[in-house]
Design a protein around this motif. Structure first.
Motif, PDB file in Angstrom:
ATOM      1  N   LEU A  36     -55.980  54.913 -57.739  1.00  0.00           N
ATOM      2  CA  LEU A  36     -57.240  54.184 -57.860  1.00  0.00           C
ATOM      3  C   LEU A  36     -57.505  53.734 -59.294  1.00  0.00           C
ATOM      4  N   PHE A  37     -57.174  54.582 -60.257  1.00  0.00           N
ATOM      5  CA  PHE A  37     -57.540  54.325 -61.650  1.00  0.00           C
ATOM      6  C   PHE A  37     -56.358  53.936 -62.548  1.00  0.00           C
ATOM      7  N   TYR A  38     -55.138  54.274 -62.132  1.00  0.00           N
ATOM      8  CA  TYR A  38     -53.955  53.971 -62.944  1.00  0.00           C
ATOM      9  C   TYR A  38     -52.884  53.311 -62.075  1.00  0.00           C
ATOM     10  N   GLU A  39     -53.293  52.218 -61.455  1.00  0.00           N
ATOM     11  CA  GLU A  39     -52.437  51.567 -60.448  1.00  0.00           C
ATOM     12  C   GLU A  39     -51.060  51.190 -60.991  1.00  0.00           C
ATOM     13  N   LYS A  40     -51.014  50.524 -62.119  1.00  0.00           N
ATOM     14  CA  LYS A  40     -49.736  50.036 -62.653  1.00  0.00           C
ATOM     15  C   LYS A  40     -48.791  51.192 -62.992  1.00  0.00           C
ATOM     16  N   GLN A  41     -49.356  52.238 -63.608  1.00  0.00           N
ATOM     17  CA  GLN A  41     -48.522  53.382 -63.979  1.00  0.00           C
ATOM     18  C   GLN A  41     -47.910  54.053 -62.748  1.00  0.00           C
ATOM     19  N   LEU A  42     -48.721  54.223 -61.707  1.00  0.00           N
ATOM     20  CA  LEU A  42     -48.228  54.869 -60.487  1.00  0.00           C
ATOM     21  C   LEU A  42     -47.210  53.992 -59.770  1.00  0.00           C
ATOM     22  N   ILE A  43     -47.405  52.687 -59.811  1.00  0.00           N
ATOM     23  CA  ILE A  43     -46.428  51.780 -59.200  1.00  0.00           C
ATOM     24  C   ILE A  43     -45.097  51.885 -59.933  1.00  0.00           C
ATOM     25  N   ASN A  44     -45.140  51.927 -61.267  1.00  0.00           N
ATOM     26  CA  ASN A  44     -43.912  52.047 -62.059  1.00  0.00           C
ATOM     27  C   ASN A  44     -43.189  53.372 -61.781  1.00  0.00           C
ATOM     28  N   MET A  45     -43.965  54.415 -61.501  1.00  0.00           N
ATOM     29  CA  MET A  45     -43.387  55.726 -61.207  1.00  0.00           C
ATOM     30  C   MET A  45     -42.978  55.860 -59.738  1.00  0.00           C
ATOM     31  N   GLN A  46     -43.232  54.801 -58.946  1.00  0.00           N
ATOM     32  CA  GLN A  46     -42.952  54.797 -57.501  1.00  0.00           C
ATOM     33  C   GLN A  46     -43.687  55.925 -56.781  1.00  0.00           C
ATOM     34  N   LEU A  47     -44.915  56.184 -57.230  1.00  0.00           N
ATOM     35  CA  LEU A  47     -45.749  57.210 -56.625  1.00  0.00           C
ATOM     36  C   LEU A  47     -47.108  56.656 -56.192  1.00  0.00           C
ATOM     37  N   TYR A  48     -47.206  55.335 -56.131  1.00  0.00           N
ATOM     38  CA  TYR A  48     -48.470  54.678 -55.815  1.00  0.00           C
ATOM     39  C   TYR A  48     -48.815  54.841 -54.326  1.00  0.00           C
ATOM     40  N   ILE A  49     -50.055  55.260 -54.047  1.00  0.00           N
ATOM     41  CA  ILE A  49     -50.546  55.345 -52.676  1.00  0.00           C
ATOM     42  C   ILE A  49     -51.287  54.051 -52.371  1.00  0.00           C
ATOM     43  N   ALA A  50     -50.702  53.246 -51.504  1.00  0.00           N
ATOM     44  CA  ALA A  50     -51.203  51.896 -51.248  1.00  0.00           C
ATOM     45  C   ALA A  50     -52.374  51.901 -50.273  1.00  0.00           C
ATOM     46  N   GLU A  51     -53.186  50.859 -50.358  1.00  0.00           N
ATOM     47  CA  GLU A  51     -54.238  50.649 -49.372  1.00  0.00           C
ATOM     48  C   GLU A  51     -53.609  50.132 -48.084  1.00  0.00           C
ATOM     49  N   ILE A  52     -54.069  50.630 -46.949  1.00  0.00           N
ATOM     50  CA  ILE A  52     -53.493  50.252 -45.659  1.00  0.00           C
ATOM     51  C   ILE A  52     -54.603  49.866 -44.688  1.00  0.00           C
ATOM     52  N   PRO A  53     -54.327  48.968 -43.734  1.00  0.00           N
ATOM     53  CA  PRO A  53     -55.345  48.556 -42.758  1.00  0.00           C
ATOM     54  C   PRO A  53     -55.659  49.677 -41.767  1.00  0.00           C
ATOM     55  N   TRP A  54     -56.794  49.548 -41.061  1.00  0.00           N
ATOM     56  CA  TRP A  54     -57.223  50.573 -40.106  1.00  0.00           C
ATOM     57  C   TRP A  54     -56.216  50.762 -38.977  1.00  0.00           C
ATOM     58  N   LYS A  55     -55.555  49.689 -38.581  1.00  0.00           N
ATOM     59  CA  LYS A  55     -54.555  49.804 -37.516  1.00  0.00           C
ATOM     60  C   LYS A  55     -53.439  50.751 -37.928  1.00  0.00           C
ATOM     61  N   THR A  56     -53.027  50.670 -39.182  1.00  0.00           N
ATOM     62  CA  THR A  56     -51.971  51.558 -39.689  1.00  0.00           C
ATOM     63  C   THR A  56     -52.464  52.998 -39.737  1.00  0.00           C
ATOM     64  N   HIS A  57     -53.742  53.178 -40.078  1.00  0.00           N
ATOM     65  CA  HIS A  57     -54.331  54.519 -40.032  1.00  0.00           C
ATOM     66  C   HIS A  57     -54.196  55.108 -38.627  1.00  0.00           C
ATOM     67  N   GLY A  58     -54.403  54.267 -37.622  1.00  0.00           N
ATOM     68  CA  GLY A  58     -54.274  54.724 -36.233  1.00  0.00           C
ATOM     69  C   GLY A  58     -52.867  55.188 -35.922  1.00  0.00           C
ATOM     70  N   PHE A  59     -51.860  54.463 -36.422  1.00  0.00           N
ATOM     71  CA  PHE A  59     -50.464  54.862 -36.212  1.00  0.00           C
ATOM     72  C   PHE A  59     -50.169  56.201 -36.886  1.00  0.00           C
ATOM     73  N   ILE A  60     -50.723  56.394 -38.075  1.00  0.00           N
ATOM     74  CA  ILE A  60     -50.505  57.656 -38.786  1.00  0.00           C
ATOM     75  C   ILE A  60     -51.214  58.803 -38.065  1.00  0.00           C
ATOM     76  N   LEU A  61     -52.395  58.524 -37.508  1.00  0.00           N
ATOM     77  CA  LEU A  61     -53.127  59.544 -36.747  1.00  0.00           C
ATOM     78  C   LEU A  61     -52.317  60.017 -35.543  1.00  0.00           C
ATOM     79  N   ILE A  62     -51.601  59.104 -34.898  1.00  0.00           N
ATOM     80  CA  ILE A  62     -50.735  59.477 -33.769  1.00  0.00           C
ATOM     81  C   ILE A  62     -49.657  60.452 -34.236  1.00  0.00           C
ATOM     82  N   LYS A  63     -49.046  60.149 -35.386  1.00  0.00           N
ATOM     83  CA  LYS A  63     -48.032  61.067 -35.930  1.00  0.00           C
ATOM     84  C   LYS A  63     -48.638  62.433 -36.220  1.00  0.00           C
TER      85      LYS A  63
END
Length: 299
Positions: free
Chosen positions: A52-79
């Motif tokens: 949320l606060f250090y987007e570029k740094q986390l992307i460079n470290m390949q540890l960025y948690i991306a924003e996802i649509p609600w439909k994708t949240h539903g797929f993760i909830l199934i898992k």
């Protein structure tokens, strides 16, 4: 490269299983399971705030948690629902059965994944892969004979059916992972964070019915450091596993088989730590499982 990542996942899973056996001894399964999942969630929480606060740094470290649509949240909830069911069954079985019986039965998981990979993803096995999988199944049957000598009747013991159910659900989740990672293009840490969040919510609902209202159960609960260790080790194992799945050339049936090499840690070291019976006899079907995995890798 994805095969080496699979081996790293197997290493952390083996250590995870040892800690899990210690965590559930003399404890209620649900609070232990919630504690492990919540520990993993807390471990990932700094990455979420960092994203949320250090987007570029986390992307460079390949540890960025991306924003996802609600439909994708539903797929993760199934898992989360699939794996929560699998873990509940597995933890109950692990509490009542020796780790040297539970772990090899769970090693049959690649067989279910293997069939699903053929039917769903059209992955094409060769002759050696068929031999390897059938050798794994045959070795698991040998374990059932050894289990009877420990007073475990594989036809009547409900915990055997529990671990078989857990294995089937776990294999289904493995096939679903390929869809989440490759089709939805989720990165590992995003999937792990929201999966941990939803799974913790599911378990919290279960605890509010089966555990929190009963003071005697709460007092009987024993916190152990291994509860936290299980959560952190699972996050590490899943991270390398999902990283491997990101490779478009990765075959889910082979990754599933590679992960079974964790049983070397669970059966050999676990048998010594928990001083379980018939360790030498269990080395025979253990060798069969490892040969089966080796044939798959060699092929």
């Amino acid at each position: 490269m994805w095969m080496y990542l699979g081996l790293l996942a197997a290493l952390f899973l083996g250590l995870h299983n040892l800690c899990k056996k210690h965590a559930v001894q003399g404890n209620e399964v649900f609070p232990v399971l919630f504690g492990t999942i919540f520990s993993g969630f807390l471990f990932l929480l700094p990455l979420y705030f960092g994203s949320l606060f250090y987007e570029k740094q986390l992307i460079n470290m390949q540890l960025y948690i991306a924003e996802i649509p609600w439909k994708t949240h539903g797929f993760i909830l199934i898992k989360s629902a699939i794996m929560a069911s699998s873990w509940i069954l597995a933890y109950q079985a692990l509490k009542h059965l020796p780790i040297t019986i539970v772990t090899p039965i769970r090693s049959a998981g690649p067989f279910f994944t293997f069939i699903g990979a053929i039917l769903i993803y059209q992955e094409k096995p060769n002759f050696l892969q068929w031999i390897g999988f059938f050798l794994i199944i045959f070795s698991v049957l040998l374990y059932s004979r050894i289990g009877k000598k420990e007073g475990i009747n594989f036809k009547r013991n409900k915990w055997i059916f529990a671990i078989i159910g857990a294995t089937f659900l776990g294999a289904s989740s493995g096939l679903y992972d390929k869809f989440l990672i490759q089709s939805l293009e989720l990165n590992p840490q995003t999937l792990q964070f929201w999966f941990s969040f939803y799974t913790a919510l599911i378990l919290l609902v279960i605890l509010s019915i089966t555990w929190f209202p009963f003071s005697n159960k709460r007092k009987a609960f024993k916190f152990r450091w291994t509860i936290i260790a299980v959560g952190v080790l699972l996050v590490a194992a899943d991270f390398f596993y999902f990283k491997a799945l990101q490779d478009p050339d990765a075959l889910i049936m082979l990754l599933s088989a590679i992960k079974r090499s964790q049983i070397l840690i669970a059966v050999v070291i676990g048998g010594l730590v928990f001083k379980e019976q018939n360790k030498r006899k269990k080395l025979v079907p253990l060798a069969g499982i490892l040969i089966g995995v080796g044939l798959i890798l060699y092929s």
